[in-house]
Design a protein around this motif. Structure first.
Motif, PDB file in Angstrom:
ATOM      1  N   ASP A  83       0.856  -1.187   0.000  1.00 56.92           N
ATOM      2  CA  ASP A  83       0.000   0.000   0.000  1.00 56.92           C
ATOM      3  C   ASP A  83       0.892   1.236   0.000  1.00 56.92           C
ATOM      4  N   SER A  84       0.430   2.262  -0.665  1.00 57.66           N
ATOM      5  CA  SER A  84       1.197   3.508  -0.652  1.00 57.66           C
ATOM      6  C   SER A  84       0.743   4.397   0.490  1.00 57.66           C
ATOM      7  N   ALA A  85       1.710   4.985   1.154  1.00 56.73           N
ATOM      8  CA  ALA A  85       1.408   5.903   2.262  1.00 56.73           C
ATOM      9  C   ALA A  85       2.205   7.178   2.056  1.00 56.73           C
ATOM     10  N   LEU A  86       1.567   8.296   2.328  1.00 54.51           N
ATOM     11  CA  LEU A  86       2.243   9.584   2.219  1.00 54.51           C
ATOM     12  C   LEU A  86       2.476  10.141   3.619  1.00 54.51           C
ATOM     13  N   VAL A  87       3.739  10.354   3.939  1.00 52.59           N
ATOM     14  CA  VAL A  87       4.095  10.857   5.262  1.00 52.59           C
ATOM     15  C   VAL A  87       4.568  12.303   5.140  1.00 52.59           C
ATOM     16  N   VAL A  88       3.870  13.185   5.823  1.00 51.61           N
ATOM     17  CA  VAL A  88       4.294  14.592   5.863  1.00 51.61           C
ATOM     18  C   VAL A  88       5.196  14.722   7.090  1.00 51.61           C
ATOM     19  N   SER A  89       6.474  14.936   6.834  1.00 53.85           N
ATOM     20  CA  SER A  89       7.454  14.833   7.914  1.00 53.85           C
ATOM     21  C   SER A  89       8.010  16.178   8.357  1.00 53.85           C
ATOM     22  N   THR A  90       7.830  16.435   9.646  1.00 55.00           N
ATOM     23  CA  THR A  90       8.345  17.693  10.206  1.00 55.00           C
ATOM     24  C   THR A  90       9.279  17.425  11.392  1.00 55.00           C
ATOM     25  N   TYR A 104       5.194  -2.616   8.297  1.00 59.30           N
ATOM     26  CA  TYR A 104       3.952  -3.323   7.944  1.00 59.30           C
ATOM     27  C   TYR A 104       3.756  -3.441   6.432  1.00 59.30           C
ATOM     28  N   GLY A 105       4.792  -3.106   5.666  1.00 55.55           N
ATOM     29  CA  GLY A 105       4.736  -3.359   4.217  1.00 55.55           C
ATOM     30  C   GLY A 105       4.341  -2.185   3.355  1.00 55.55           C
ATOM     31  N   ALA A 106       4.246  -1.005   3.925  1.00 55.19           N
ATOM     32  CA  ALA A 106       3.854   0.164   3.120  1.00 55.19           C
ATOM     33  C   ALA A 106       5.005   0.660   2.256  1.00 55.19           C
ATOM     34  N   ASN A 107       4.646   1.148   1.063  1.00 55.70           N
ATOM     35  CA  ASN A 107       5.594   1.934   0.272  1.00 55.70           C
ATOM     36  C   ASN A 107       5.376   3.379   0.677  1.00 55.70           C
ATOM     37  N   VAL A 108       6.343   3.916   1.380  1.00 48.35           N
ATOM     38  CA  VAL A 108       6.163   5.248   1.955  1.00 48.35           C
ATOM     39  C   VAL A 108       6.813   6.314   1.071  1.00 48.35           C
ATOM     40  N   ASP A 109       6.027   7.308   0.698  1.00 48.90           N
ATOM     41  CA  ASP A 109       6.583   8.521   0.102  1.00 48.90           C
ATOM     42  C   ASP A 109       6.611   9.572   1.192  1.00 48.90           C
ATOM     43  N   LYS A 110       7.761  10.231   1.294  1.00 47.67           N
ATOM     44  CA  LYS A 110       7.870  11.238   2.348  1.00 47.67           C
ATOM     45  C   LYS A 110       7.980  12.632   1.752  1.00 47.67           C
ATOM     46  N   LEU A 111       7.249  13.550   2.336  1.00 47.96           N
ATOM     47  CA  LEU A 111       7.450  14.960   2.021  1.00 47.96           C
ATOM     48  C   LEU A 111       8.089  15.557   3.270  1.00 47.96           C
ATOM     49  N   THR A 112       9.384  15.781   3.186  1.00 48.64           N
ATOM     50  CA  THR A 112      10.118  16.190   4.378  1.00 48.64           C
ATOM     51  C   THR A 112      10.362  17.692   4.381  1.00 48.64           C
ATOM     52  N   ALA A 113       9.889  18.315   5.424  1.00 50.45           N
ATOM     53  CA  ALA A 113      10.079  19.762   5.554  1.00 50.45           C
ATOM     54  C   ALA A 113      11.522  20.055   5.947  1.00 50.45           C
ATOM     55  N   GLU A 114      11.977  21.245   5.600  1.00 51.42           N
ATOM     56  CA  GLU A 114      13.252  21.698   6.159  1.00 51.42           C
ATOM     57  C   GLU A 114      13.063  21.845   7.666  1.00 51.42           C
ATOM     58  N   VAL A 115      14.152  21.719   8.411  1.00 52.15           N
ATOM     59  CA  VAL A 115      14.052  21.797   9.872  1.00 52.15           C
ATOM     60  C   VAL A 115      13.362  23.099  10.299  1.00 52.15           C
ATOM     61  N   GLU A 130      -0.629  12.673  -8.054  1.00 55.36           N
ATOM     62  CA  GLU A 130       0.252  11.708  -8.729  1.00 55.36           C
ATOM     63  C   GLU A 130      -0.126  10.257  -8.501  1.00 55.36           C
ATOM     64  N   LYS A 131      -0.573   9.959  -7.300  1.00 53.51           N
ATOM     65  CA  LYS A 131      -0.687   8.566  -6.883  1.00 53.51           C
ATOM     66  C   LYS A 131      -1.886   8.365  -5.954  1.00 53.51           C
ATOM     67  N   ASN A 132      -2.403   7.134  -5.926  1.00 55.55           N
ATOM     68  CA  ASN A 132      -3.464   6.841  -4.948  1.00 55.55           C
ATOM     69  C   ASN A 132      -2.847   6.394  -3.627  1.00 55.55           C
ATOM     70  N   TYR A 133      -3.015   7.164  -2.634  1.00 56.66           N
ATOM     71  CA  TYR A 133      -2.480   6.798  -1.323  1.00 56.66           C
ATOM     72  C   TYR A 133      -3.557   6.164  -0.449  1.00 56.66           C
ATOM     73  N   LYS A 134      -3.176   5.056   0.173  1.00 61.36           N
ATOM     74  CA  LYS A 134      -4.103   4.427   1.123  1.00 61.36           C
ATOM     75  C   LYS A 134      -4.316   5.367   2.309  1.00 61.36           C
ATOM     76  N   LEU A 135      -3.226   5.983   2.730  1.00 68.21           N
ATOM     77  CA  LEU A 135      -3.361   6.911   3.856  1.00 68.21           C
ATOM     78  C   LEU A 135      -2.280   7.983   3.808  1.00 68.21           C
ATOM     79  N   ILE A 136      -2.568   9.075   4.489  1.00 72.17           N
ATOM     80  CA  ILE A 136      -1.590  10.152   4.668  1.00 72.17           C
ATOM     81  C   ILE A 136      -1.436  10.372   6.169  1.00 72.17           C
ATOM     82  N   THR A 137      -0.199  10.542   6.619  1.00 73.01           N
ATOM     83  CA  THR A 137      -0.002  10.813   8.047  1.00 73.01           C
ATOM     84  C   THR A 137       0.441  12.256   8.256  1.00 73.01           C
TER      85      THR A 137
END
Lengths: 374, 374
Positions: A83-90, A104-115, A130-137
């Protein structure tokens, strides 16, 4: 353990009110007794209010554990292999959440903020197209950087572009001190923990699942990947306690739940919105003084929009010296944990009693000590 | 919650000693502070003693959770897909453990005892010769039937026939009240919980892993199936706390651990072996009176060898009537939960304070009330 405790100003665990602390000192009760049933029932009903969730739809969960357990619930219950997951990382807690989903088997795409920064909403928008994400965190407040996300705005974008994507909020450092509307904002799962802005002792994972998550868990498609965090196991238990018919899967932490019950009652008696305001006021005043009077720089780049209200992360020349000076005067704060800047900043928690009890002056004292040592 | 609590005589949670209960009523501490570090360090070192484990080899784990979490740790860390597991089943808790292992992909063979009986060692011997099992689970005391397994004897058989098989003991209802020797008996993993014979509040999973389990977790072959219960994650944390260098993976339950610390100190001051003897003495006297004076029949078929010492499961004509009569006199016991006989028996817990504090007379009172109502 000494009763002459230091003043604890880390971003959790926090100082307990005397009522909440005393609520731990109670005899054990049978976990299926009407007496404990009434306590847990009230706790769950108040947990609904805490999240500003629907009165009937969705389901609160209170489980012995910690904030970390909440990530596990998401991974074990909502992620299928690949499953694809989008992680908004701060910050580092956003990264830990990603790591959990990957286990748990997710393909994680991360959008990482600058510090210290947030992720521009435009980037989130693009990814969702771009993509169908099962979930976004969304880590509402990342405790490593004290960056606050605009969950309301991002949730609106998700629901517009990709309404089938589950919106997951890590509210460990936000629920109880930041504005949060589970129902109005269309959130699918929000996890928090007892030891931060709820002002309760550490040891409980507290979360809320939307009706569509509940429906998924009840459907044939659902297959949990963990036993202890299986929502299929917990759903009838929590429904049972909330309806006044205790059921068994794992023995609940009687005394901790009694203390959480007291903490939630304090919050709701005070008024949830009033608590948000108190945290914001204390936070703003403290940050203003640190930056304007002492000339210090916050880790959060845009304090007005994206600085957390439950803690302050601020650069100082010699964090070790500041921490030691405060400790020598009986005040405990935290060091940095965001790897790229870990040795350059300090973190001060101001959640619960510290922000909401007008009779205590912990933050003015802390400010004075920082001003002496910075 | 009323302070005029009923006398709680269920097989956990149990009555807390006043010292253990008061140890909950303490201020929060930073989870990485030297003050909490010292408490957790002592708790872990005493946990080693509790299990009678090696002083240096293997690793104790104290994690916010419950007994159920212990099963999850076994499944998530030791089971690969299609691994074979042998479950020796003496009640519903043995069955739950099997269910947990199956969720993690185990092919489970069950040796199911008749209600109240144990599994003949000959059958265990046969099974072990037939197939290579990754692990065998032994529910030392199944709380649903109060059947006690001879773990020492079975462990010896396993080590003889299939030394590579991990020997897993569910000690939720045995550790603290039944003879148990982790090291001498060659156990690989034993799980328990805080709220039974340890006399601590519910909310903690307490377990011990052998050095070969630790080595496996550190090896390249290891792949955890859960995030929260990953021993790879917890190992450095527990090693850290035990060595005096606190580390972070999930916020520990400060107050619960402080209370467990008090409980373990009480047990070790009393003497672990002395506690086993006290539990055995009270249990034998209670069971003898129930059977000989009242003519009641125990669920355990062979009381002398295989009846638990921390609780009594006994048939009565009208369990509901007995339970209500006791409750009306302020004594809380439990009903049956073993499906085939659930409506035919009662369960009385006598662990911790009830068995070990000579100043209380809970069991004589309970006996008198049962004699009136049976």
């Amino acid at each position: 353990m000494s009763t002459e405790a230091d003043t604890l100003l880390i971003p959790g665990p926090v100082i307990l009110s005397s009522k909440v602390q005393r609520a731990l000192d109670v005899p054990s009760l049978s976990h299926t007794s009407p007496e404990f049933g009434a306590i847990f029932q009230r706790t769950l009903k108040n947990t609904r209010k805490l999240f500003k969730a629907d009165e009937k739809e969705g389901q609160p969960f209170v489980i012995a554990g910690s904030g970390t357990l909440g990530w596990d619930i998401v991974g074990a219950n909502l992620i299928d292999n690949n499953d694809s997951a989008l992680v908004v990382s701060t910050g580092v807690f956003s990264e830990f959440f990603a790591e959990c989903l990957e286990l748990y088997g997710a393909n994680v795409d991360k959008l990482t903020a600058e510090v210290g920064d947030v992720v521009p909403t435009e980037k989130i928008r693009e990814k969702l197209k771009e993509k169908n994400y099962k979930l976004i965190t969304l880590t509402h407040v990342d405790t490593s950087t004290a960056v606050l996300l605009n969950v309301k705005e991002i949730a609106e974008i998700v629901r517009q572009i990709s309404p089938e994507t589950y919106i997951i909020v890590d509210g460990v450092c936000s629920i109880g001190c930041e504005e949060f509307e589970f129902k109005k904002w269309g959130i699918d799962y929000c996890l928090t923990a007892s030891q931060k802005a709820l002002g309760a002792p550490a040891g409980l994972s507290i979360s809320f699942a939307s009706q569509r998550v509940v429906d998924f868990v009840k459907s044939d498609k659902y297959k949990p990947k963990s036993y202890f965090t299986s929502l299929k196991k917990w759903l009838p238990i929590m429904e049972g306690y909330e309806n006044g018919t205790p059921k068994y899967f794992a023995t609940p932490a009687i005394q901790s739940i009694n203390s959480l019950d007291a903490a939630l009652q304090e919050i709701l008696e005070d008024g949830l919105e009033a608590r948000w305001t108190k945290h914001a006021k204390m936070s703003t005043e403290f940050k203003d003084k640190l930056t304007k009077e002492l000339g210090l720089k916050l880790v959060s780049k845009y304090p007005a929009e994206s600085a957390a209200h439950g803690l302050t992360a601020i650069y100082v020349d010699e964090p070790g010296k500041v921490i030691s000076h405060l400790k020598a005067h009986g005040v405990v704060i935290a060091g940095g944990i965001m790897p790229s800047i870990a040795t350059k900043y300090i973190r001060v928690g101001h959640m619960g009693v510290t922000a909401c009890d007008p009779s205590v002056d912990y933050i003015p004292t802390c400010y004075k000590l920082i001003s002496e040592a910075k």
